[in-house]
Design an enzyme around this catalytic site. Structure first.
Site, PDB file in Angstrom:
ATOM      1  CE1 TYR A   1      -3.662   2.495   0.603  1.00  0.00           C
ATOM      2  CE2 TYR A   1      -2.493   3.111   2.457  1.00  0.00           C
ATOM      3  CZ  TYR A   1      -3.425   3.539   1.435  1.00  0.00           C
ATOM      4  OH  TYR A   1      -4.312   4.343   1.651  1.00  0.00           O
TER       5      TYR A   1
ATOM      6  CG  ASP B   1       5.496   4.602   0.958  1.00  0.00           C
ATOM      7  OD1 ASP B   1       5.603   5.468   2.101  1.00  0.00           O
ATOM      8  OD2 ASP B   1       4.350   4.138   0.558  1.00  0.00           O
TER       9      ASP B   1
ATOM     10  CE  LYS C   1       0.383   5.789   8.024  1.00  0.00           C
ATOM     11  NZ  LYS C   1      -0.997   5.980   7.920  1.00  0.00           N
TER      12      LYS C   1
HETATM   13  C1  LIG Z   1       3.185   3.026   3.176  1.00  0.00           C
HETATM   14  C2  LIG Z   1       2.145   3.987   2.993  1.00  0.00           C
HETATM   15  N1  LIG Z   1       2.284   4.746   2.274  1.00  0.00           N
HETATM   16  C3  LIG Z   1       1.328   5.663   1.901  1.00  0.00           C
HETATM   17  C4  LIG Z   1       0.416   6.222   2.746  1.00  0.00           C
HETATM   18  C5  LIG Z   1      -0.661   6.939   2.481  1.00  0.00           C
HETATM   19  O1  LIG Z   1      -0.701   8.013   3.648  1.00  0.00           O
HETATM   20  P1  LIG Z   1      -1.739   8.999   3.806  1.00  0.00           P
HETATM   21  O2  LIG Z   1      -2.872   8.351   4.733  1.00  0.00           O
HETATM   22  O3  LIG Z   1      -1.239  10.191   4.946  1.00  0.00           O
HETATM   23  O4  LIG Z   1      -2.214   9.460   2.388  1.00  0.00           O
HETATM   24  C6  LIG Z   1       0.189   5.086   3.773  1.00  0.00           C
HETATM   25  C7  LIG Z   1      -1.149   5.238   4.813  1.00  0.00           C
HETATM   26  O5  LIG Z   1      -1.289   4.438   5.711  1.00  0.00           O
HETATM   27  C8  LIG Z   1       0.981   4.276   4.014  1.00  0.00           C
HETATM   28  O6  LIG Z   1       0.964   3.179   4.834  1.00  0.00           O
END
Ligand SMILES: Cc1ncc(COP(=O)(O)O)c(C=O)c1O
Length: 442
Positions: free
Chosen positions: A144, A245, A272
């Site tokens: 994700y 990421d 986050k």
């Molecule tokens: C690994 C990862 N990348 C991107 C995101 C997206 O972040 P946001 O919810 O701040 O858009 C998340 C959200 O949980 C995530 O876990």
């Protein structure tokens, strides 16, 4: 949550259904028949509108690393609220958070802020395309990365579409154009040989490989060093960028997962924890690549606006939160993580129930299977495993512990050993009270 302890949440949900589809505005907080509504949080406890108190092991999906209403963060925000919350001018607060973050990881020569992790991933991918002039991206099956079309591909690829062949590009959201699927190459996480073969077949067109060093939705297994080193070597040799990421995994240590694994990517998406509980995202990386955003010579290669980018509230909250995260504090919460993982493993063994725990640092994920977990396909729960996990998670909610429906748990600095032991006790009770099948006697 039984209805007798959820009367106010039930009423709020009924009201919400009139104005929001399914009463919902965030898929990940959906809980059948409806979620409890939060009233307040303090430290590691959260109270819902019906007065039920939860030990919060979800921490807004890992973002509230200090738990709720941390006084240092609250004071920084309070001061900023009184002098204005956002302006059509940059502020010193963004430089301060940028300096702090660039001081934490060797690959962070420059940084740029967004409002969410999804946007951070999107801007990292756009930067990679702008820098290399190549159109495609590669990502791991089941990982994700937020809700950008390209980053969503093959997020929940189901066994029916696996066949015997390499992972393929499968739409996550209905209506995803074929052209998007064609631009995304899917590789199997933690399988270096297969991944390298797939990447080699598309090397001329790939702008980057996007990888989460410990992808939660793919199982929360840490990447092997061998896998990350292969990606580092291959991308460098083939004129493509390595993008990490670290939206979740940055909480693994003072320099994030890249500091722990000793592999430096070209770009990193963050979010986050770096916002101290307020909306944020960021792209950080090599100055040579980040210059695609530089407006000094006219329109940049990758123009990037955003009304609330680097808004001072998120900046001051992020700085206050990150300053509290010293190397010693990371060591302490990572130790609590190890205690929690050991406790879960022991509870499975004591109960004689099939299961295991993945994760590292202050993160863990519970799986109701003994099958060795390597990649997304091995970690994808069967219907029976999902049902078993749901009954365990529901028991824990009813008995005052909040964790994700997927079994994801995140520790906060507001916790100590007592809270970890409380969590383990309730988990052990869940295993025995929910009628999980015991393995046959040996
Ligand atoms: C690994 C990862 N990348 C991107 C995101 C997206 O972040 P946001 O919810 O701040 O858009 C998340 C959200 O949980 C995530 O876990």
């Amino acid at each position: 949550m039984s209805d007798s302890t959820a009367a106010r949440s039930t009423a709020l949900f009924d009201r919400a259904c009139h104005v929001m589809p399914g009463g919902n505005t965030r898929t990940s907080v959906w809980h059948s028949p409806h979620p409890p509504y939060a009233a307040s949080g303090a430290g590691c406890r959260l109270t819902d509108v019906d007065g039920n108190v939860y030990l919060d092991f979800l921490n807004n999906y890992t973002s509230m690393i200090h738990g709720h209403a941390n006084p240092v963060v609250a004071e920084a925000v309070r001061k900023q609220l009184e002098i204005g919350t956002c302006f059509a001018m940059p502020t010193e607060s963004e430089i301060e958070l940028a300096e702090l973050l660039c001081g934490r990881a060797p690959g962070f020569e420059q940084i740029r802020f967004t409002n969410s992790g999804s946007e951070a991933v999107m801007m990292a991918l756009k930067a990679a395309r702008a820098h290399t002039g190549k159109p495609k991206i590669a990502k791991c099956e089941g990982a994700y990365h937020g809700s950008y079309d390209f980053a969503e591909v093959s997020l929940d690829s189901a066994p029916e579409s696996w066949g015997n062949a390499d992972p393929n590009s499968v739409a996550y959201s209905a209506g995803t154009p074929r052209s998007v699927l064609d631009e995304v190459i899917i590789i199997p996480f933690n399988r270096p040989e297969e991944s390298e073969k797939i990447l080699a077949a598309h090397a001329d067109e790939l702008a980057c490989v996007l990888v989460d060093p410990m992808p939660n939705r793919a199982g929360l297994m840490p990447a092997t060093t061998e896998y990350l080193q292969m990606l580092r070597r291959f991308t460098t040799a083939n004129d493509m960028l390595l993008v990490f990421d670290e939206v979740i995994s940055f909480r693994l240590g003072y320099g994030g997962a890249q500091g722990e694994f000793g592999v430096t990517p070209d770009l990193t998406s963050l979010a986050k924890i770096i916002g101290g509980g307020f909306p944020i995202g960021a792209v950080a990386g090599a100055a040579e690549v980040m210059k695609v955003f530089d407006p000094r010579q006219g329109k940049p290669l990758a123009p990037h606006g955003g009304t609330f980018n680097a808004n001072p509230i998120s900046m001051v909250a992020g700085k206050a939160a990150m300053e509290l995260l010293t190397p010693e504090e990371f060591e302490r919460i990572n130790g609590l993580g190890a205690r929690a993982r050991d406790g879960v493993a022991k509870a499975f063994a004591d109960a004689g129930v099939d299961g295991q725990v993945t994760g590292a640092g202050s993160l863990l994920r519970i799986h109701m299977t003994n099958v060795p977990l390597v990649d997304y396909r091995s970690a994808r729960a069967t219907a029976a495993q999902s049902a078993a996990l749901t009954s365990v998670v529901d028991y824990m909610h009813t008995n005052g512990v909040l964790l994700a429906e997927t079994g994801l748990c995140a520790i906060s600095t507001a916790m100590g050993e007592a809270e970890i032991d409380e969590f383990i006790d309730i988990f052990a009770a869940a295993l025995t009270s929910t009628g999980q099948p015991r393995h046959a006697a040996e």
